[in-house]
Design an enzyme around this catalytic site. Structure first.
Site, PDB file in Angstrom:
ATOM      1  N   MET A  29     -53.877 -16.764 -45.444  1.00 53.37           N
ATOM      2  CA  MET A  29     -53.927 -16.840 -43.984  1.00 53.37           C
ATOM      3  C   MET A  29     -52.789 -17.710 -43.462  1.00 53.37           C
ATOM      4  SD  MET A  29     -57.784 -16.550 -42.608  1.00 53.37           S
ATOM      5  CE  MET A  29     -58.306 -18.224 -42.910  1.00 53.37           C
ATOM      6  N   HIS A  33     -49.158 -24.028 -48.621  1.00 53.06           N
ATOM      7  CA  HIS A  33     -48.940 -25.310 -49.272  1.00 53.06           C
ATOM      8  C   HIS A  33     -48.799 -25.076 -50.771  1.00 53.06           C
ATOM      9  CE1 HIS A  33     -53.157 -24.898 -50.328  1.00 53.06           C
ATOM     10  NE2 HIS A  33     -53.490 -24.881 -49.039  1.00 53.06           N
ATOM     11  N   HIS A  36     -51.124 -22.570 -52.514  1.00 52.50           N
ATOM     12  CA  HIS A  36     -50.735 -21.163 -52.392  1.00 52.50           C
ATOM     13  C   HIS A  36     -49.574 -20.845 -53.333  1.00 52.50           C
ATOM     14  CE1 HIS A  36     -52.489 -21.810 -48.234  1.00 52.50           C
ATOM     15  NE2 HIS A  36     -53.143 -20.733 -48.623  1.00 52.50           N
ATOM     16  N   GLU A 149     -59.542 -21.188 -56.839  1.00 56.55           N
ATOM     17  CA  GLU A 149     -60.923 -21.573 -57.152  1.00 56.55           C
ATOM     18  C   GLU A 149     -61.486 -22.594 -56.162  1.00 56.55           C
ATOM     19  OE1 GLU A 149     -61.124 -22.789 -61.231  1.00 56.55           O
ATOM     20  OE2 GLU A 149     -61.163 -20.713 -61.959  1.00 56.55           O
ATOM     21  N   LYS A 150     -60.658 -23.111 -55.244  1.00 58.12           N
ATOM     22  CA  LYS A 150     -61.237 -23.976 -54.206  1.00 58.12           C
ATOM     23  C   LYS A 150     -62.300 -23.204 -53.434  1.00 58.12           C
ATOM     24  CE  LYS A 150     -59.323 -24.852 -50.211  1.00 58.12           C
ATOM     25  NZ  LYS A 150     -60.432 -24.591 -49.242  1.00 58.12           N
TER      26      LYS A 150
END
Length: 281
Positions: A29, A33, A36, A149-150
């Site tokens: 989205m 950072h 990503h 996995e966050k």
């Protein structure tokens, strides 16, 4: 680097890119950072070509103010991606390009995975996530798609969705990337004040302590302990703590040595909602 806005442009760009290793997809989205970038870098290693999508999906926000405040930083995102590779294809469509005139979610039944934790506190959220992810998977037709996995619950839901909808793609989960103080990297972190960003390190510190306790204590005892820690914190408000089966996401009642568990939390730092999780065994 190609920055494309329409499905027609995207189809034209990826037609001849799929080689022996295949095509990778990293849906985002935006407000990118290092977390990503870790997904993008893995995708680049494992595929001949990579598509990164940047689209703030309105149907997965159950709070209009949260959608309005979500950072939109396309130019900065493109600059960051260029550091990883000039060969990345960026797909940054408008809302109308994805939804035409009907901005609504499909409804998904994913064996209850979508109803617990985030699903319980954010009504319709995973219908919105499922809608955009299914749309992008069918549009790009990647061999592999990468998710952090966050958002572990989201990762499990997307795996289930791809299987249920018979979409031929490998869904790959990538480890959480953290800031130096342990805070899980998130686009929402940019909305935190400097002091709150520092205070939010308490979330991961507490999760690590909970993991240690889980080795010798019951799930209920650990959950109660976590709640107590947050009750004593002035600036962080715990929305939920859940210890669950890592595969089915069902809350643990009695521990089994044959089952993998994770602890999941959602915490408010001021008006910014943060989520995190940790493998317990």
């Amino acid at each position: 680097m190609q920055v494309l806005k329409t499905q027609k442009e995207l189809k034209g760009a990826i037609t001849n890119l799929r080689g022996d290793k295949g095509l990778g997809l990293v849906p985002t989205m935006g407000a990118l950072h290092q977390g990503h970038l870790s997904l993008v870098e893995r995708a680049l290693r494992q595929n001949d070509a990579v598509v990164v999508t940047i689209f703030v999906n309105p149907t997965q926000f159950n709070n209009a103010e949260d959608l309005e405040k979500y950072p939109k930083t396309l130019e900065a995102d493109i600059s960051l991606l260029k550091k990883a590779s000039e060969d990345i294809i960026v797909f940054a469509p408008s809302t109308e390009e994805i939804y035409t005139t009907d901005i609504r979610s499909k409804k998904y039944d994913l064996n209850g995975l979508e109803k617990v934790m985030e699903g319980a506190f954010r009504e319709g959220h995973f219908d919105g996530v499922g809608t955009i992810v299914e749309t992008l998977l069918r549009m790009v037709e990647p061999d592999r798609a990468y998710f952090g996995e966050k958002d572990f619950q989201q990762l499990q839901i997307i795996k289930k969705l791809a299987k249920t909808k018979k979409i031929p793609v490998e869904i790959i989960g990538c480890p959480i990337v953290r800031e130096p103080n342990g805070l899980a990297m998130s686009s929402r972190n940019e909305r935190l004040s400097k002091s709150l960003r520092k205070e939010a390190a308490f979330i991961y510190k507490t999760l690590k302590a909970a993991k240690k306790r889980f080795g010798t204590e019951s799930a209920k005892s650990v959950t109660d302990w976590v709640k107590k820690q947050f009750m004593g914190h002035r600036h962080l408000k715990l929305e939920y703590i859940q210890i669950a089966n890592a595969e089915t996401l069902t809350p643990v009642k009695r521990k089994s040595n044959q089952t993998k568990y994770r602890a999941f939390v959602a915490v408010y730092a001021g008006d910014v909602r943060l989520i995190d999780n940790i493998a317990l065994n």
